[in-house]
Write a protein that holds these residues in place. Structure first.
Motif: not given
Lengths: 154, 647
Positions: B59-60, B101, B108, B105, B112, B54, B9, B62
């Motif tokens: 990472f939905t 976004l 962490k 990430i 959203q 992603s 990541i 993204m």
């Protein structure tokens, strides 16, 4: 006594002298004790800042406790020491007349400072340990270097 | 989360960050050169890569965002959507959202963002395409979620297997590489079959599944054969991992060529730099001892040999130091990259037309300087656009080209790097500046009469000073210019302004190449020794008392047709010294800062030394005229003066 490490009611202190008085600092706050080394003067710094020294490649300020406590100054001699302390993340040295011993005292013999007992601003005093034949002033070193209005340092 | 996952990541974060940074840049290029298919392809590839990676890591959001952007980009690529400024705005907004976004990430925090607005905008643009495309659009629009789900699940399971080839998966994604991937698909299957882990039928099945997915997703990340096999429980991920490792054992030629850089943690480099700093100090010390011995025993053979070895060590240390410095050097491009976008946005917001020219992007500076110089530059560029460049109609009246130019350049000048920000705007109104200084009672009229234009301009850097008649949200609040100056001084740099009414303004920033180790002139005052950074020293002069004249209470020296004000270091630092007013002969160090020249009177000159700047613990004020301290060969602490902050 939260500034001092008390294990089962016992305080471990490093004691030192300034003039005729005996002081103590929590042992865990003392990194090391050095002989006097050559001190470089720092211009325009507060008067109690004696200068800076080289502590193994690190440049740290050194404070003259006599000046800080407004005790008449004295030439350093063979018993003078620089105690290296850690105060709020910064390493600093303090010049004392001599370092006496490591002492274990019961925390219940420490009394709050009596008003106007010494010429040190009572702010720096955490308490007074009463031993059989002597009195030891416990210093709150965090308060020692807290005057942020002083230019440059802290 | 496993360490391996963390690592992947963090790689993803670094790479994506870089990609997005580049995207901004590329888009600005594209706007200027709309027909350039190469840039469009580049952008498309980058977005695709971000989306793929992603999706793979789950990472939905993204994925959703970049997928929508990708659709639009594809149409731009196919020339079905015209790249207007509005379209650009939306796409740039998308990238800004991607940055947000990415921050989530990184933190962490699992937060959203509301993407409906931006995705809707993208879809609106997308829907301007001819109707026959709409059907296709609907299919693809369904996909992000699906993909996200697959990816989220698979990220956990197949991560281990993918680890070994992660650079391949994350790093690329161009259409041209499909054939290469085909080859590897065959291989992974073959390896597993030959290991007896799976049957050939299973591999064929997996390939079929993969092909199906590939057909339905035209732009998405295709799951790898290994993953599918794991998924349909034909083999364990460990086996796949082993196979992947073996597959990697046959190095691709291309890969071997590109592996010419490695990422190193900055901390490690800093550590090496510190050690080199210590080495330099130790060398100074050894050199000193050697010289002493040599003069004491001039005929001793062993000592002669020692001196020779010393000279050699000296040479190597210097080279080593230079080499370590170089590892920390980064092109200013890294900072410059963000400006085209900023200039574009600002110019659009203010209805001005501005072209940003970048010169000397490849010039290199120490990493720590690169990090610190961004904000001051942002401020100065904003300033140039806001206050410098005029509105188009004003420019037309003045007979200037309607499009204003801001030129940002970097070049090396001796041991310094010069950054200049030059605009062809209205220039600074010196008369107004004067009024303002008087109004704010910063100086008397008499004082101002004595000052040169350059000196007047210096007032701009005072806290709370702003000549803008109106406060805009861009600049003009009077915070900033003083911060700019302070930040630059902190870097041992200087800044000054050149301006001419209706021709333009130039800000010149002079920075040292590096921060940690500098050349210094060692001087003595009384019993004290000080180091003056050599970068600001022009010369040293020996003066006689009669050379020093007092003009309006200020001691000055007439030096080769130039009046140079002088300052006595002893007086400034309250040191009893030999260089008092009565001394017949004194030394003067002539210092040049910007174009301010003055002399510093000292007792002794010890010569030049390389010093390592060390911070003084608990010391915060540069106001005292100190830049730090250093430790000399004999272990003593010597203070380094900061002439800029001193007088």
């Amino acid at each position: 006594m939260e500034a001092f490490t008390a294990t089962e009611g016992v305080l471990q202190l490093v004691t030192f002298t300034l003039g005729s008085e005996e002081y103590a600092i929590d042992i865990l706050r003392v990194q090391e004790i050095n002989r006097m080394s050559s001190i470089t003067m720092v211009p325009n710094s507060p008067q109690y800042v004696e200068g800076v020294i080289n502590l193994r490649g690190k440049v740290i300020p050194v404070i003259n406790l006599r000046k800080k406590f407004e005790i008449p100054e004295k030439e350093s001699d063979s018993s003078s020491r620089i105690m290296i302390l850690e105060i709020r993340g910064a390493t600093i040295g303090i010049i004392v007349d001599s370092v006496s011993e490591v002492l274990r005292v019961a925390s219940n013999i420490v009394e709050p400072p009596p008003p106007m007992s010494t010429n040190i601003a009572a702010d720096f005093i955490k308490g007074i340990a009463k031993l059989e034949d002597r009195l030891i002033i416990l210093l709150d070193i965090d308060k020692l270097i807290s005057n942020s209005e002083e230019s440059g340092f802290f | 989360m496993s360490d391996e996952m963390e690592e992947i990541i963090s790689d993803f974060l670094i790479e994506t960050e870089e990609l997005i940074q580049d995207l901004d840049q590329k888009f600005i290029e594209l706007e200027a050169d709309k027909e350039n298919q190469d840039i469009i392809n580049d952008i498309f590839r980058s977005v695709h890569t971000i989306k793929g990676a992603s999706g793979f890591l789950g990472f939905t959001q993204m994925v959703q965002l970049n997928h929508a952007a990708e659709n639009v980009l594809k149409k731009i690529k196919e020339k079905e959507i015209v790249l207007t400024a509005q379209v650009m705005d939306v796409i740039l907004e998308t990238f800004d959202m991607s940055k947000v976004l990415l921050e989530h990430i990184k933190a962490k925090d699992g937060a959203q963002e509301d993407l409906t607005g931006i995705i809707k905008k993208l879809e609106e643009i997308y829907s301007t395409v001819k109707p026959k495309e709409v059907a296709h659009d609907e299919i693809t629009r369904e996909l992000p979620d699906l993909e996200g789900e697959i990816a989220a699940e698979e990220a956990k399971e197949a991560m281990v297997a993918e680890g070994a080839v992660e650079s391949e998966t994350i790093g690329h994604g161009a259409a041209g590489e499909e054939t290469e991937e085909d080859a590897s698909k065959q291989q992974i299957g073959e390896i597993l079959v030959s290991d007896g882990k799976v049957t050939e039928r299973d591999v064929h099945e997996a390939l079929k599944v993969q092909n199906m997915i590939m057909d339905s997703i035209d732009t998405g990340e295709v799951p790898r054969v290994g993953e599918i096999l794991t998924k349909i429980e034909k083999t364990s991920k460990d086996d796949v991992k082993k196979a992947v490792v073996r597959q990697g054992g046959q190095p691709e030629k291309e890969k071997a060529q590109t592996e010419q850089t490695i990422r190193v943690e900055v901390e490690r480099l800093d550590n090496v730099l510190n050690l080199v700093g210590e080495l330099v100090l130790a060398r100074n010390r050894v050199m000193r001892v050697g010289t002493n011995l040599e003069s004491k025993y001039p005929d001793n053979h062993d000592i002669a040999e020692l001196s020779e070895a010393n000279a050699f060590i000296n040479l190597i240390t210097t080279d080593l130091q230079l080499a370590v410095m170089k590892t920390r050097m980064q092109p200013v491009k890294k900072v410059f990259n963000r400006f085209p976008r900023m200039v574009r946005d600002l110019a659009r917001a203010m209805n001005k037309e501005v072209e940003l020219k970048l010169v000397g992007e490849e010039t290199e500076l120490d990493k720590s300087i690169i990090e610190e110089i961004g904000d001051p530059l942002v401020h100065l560029i904003r300033n140039s656009i806001d206050h410098g460049v005029e509105m188009p109609k004003d420019r037309e009246q003045k007979g200037k080209p309607i499009k204003g130019t801001v030129k940002l350049s970097a070049y090396q000048e001796g041991n310094n790097i010069v950054l200049s920000i030059e605009d062809d705007g209205k220039g600074i109104d010196v008369e107004r500046l004067r009024e303002k200084i008087l109004e704010k009672e910063l100086a008397s009229e008499e004082e101002l009469d004595r000052q040169s234009q350059r000196e007047l301009l210096e007032y701009i850097f005072l806290p709370g000073f702003s000549t803008a008649k109106q406060v805009t949200d861009v600049s003009g609040r009077g915070v900033g210019m003083d911060v700019v100056k302070t930040n630059i001084s902190k870097l041992n740099g200087t800044i000054y302004i050149e301006t001419e009414q209706d021709v333009g303004t130039t800000f010149l920033i002079k920075l040292p190449l590096t921060l940690a180790i500098i050349q210094a002139l060692m001087v003595g005052v009384g019993d004290e020794v000080y180091a003056i950074p050599l970068s600001s020293v022009v010369e040293t002069v020996r003066l006689e008392r009669k050379d020093i004249k007092t003009v309006r209470g200020q001691e000055t020296v007439f030096l080769r047709d130039e009046v140079v004000p002088i300052h006595r270091l002893a007086k400034k630092f309250f040191i009893t010294s030999a260089s008092s007013e009565e001394a017949l002969k004194v030394y003067m160090v002539v210092v040049l800062l910007g174009d301010k020249k003055f002399g510093i009177i000292v007792d002794k000159l010890f010569g030049q030394e390389e010093v390592v700047i060390k911070p003084i613990e608990g010391y915060s004020g540069s106001t005292e005229g100190l830049a730090g301290a250093t430790i000399t060969g004999d272990g003593k602490v010597v203070l380094i003066l900061d002439p800029a902050a001193m007088f």
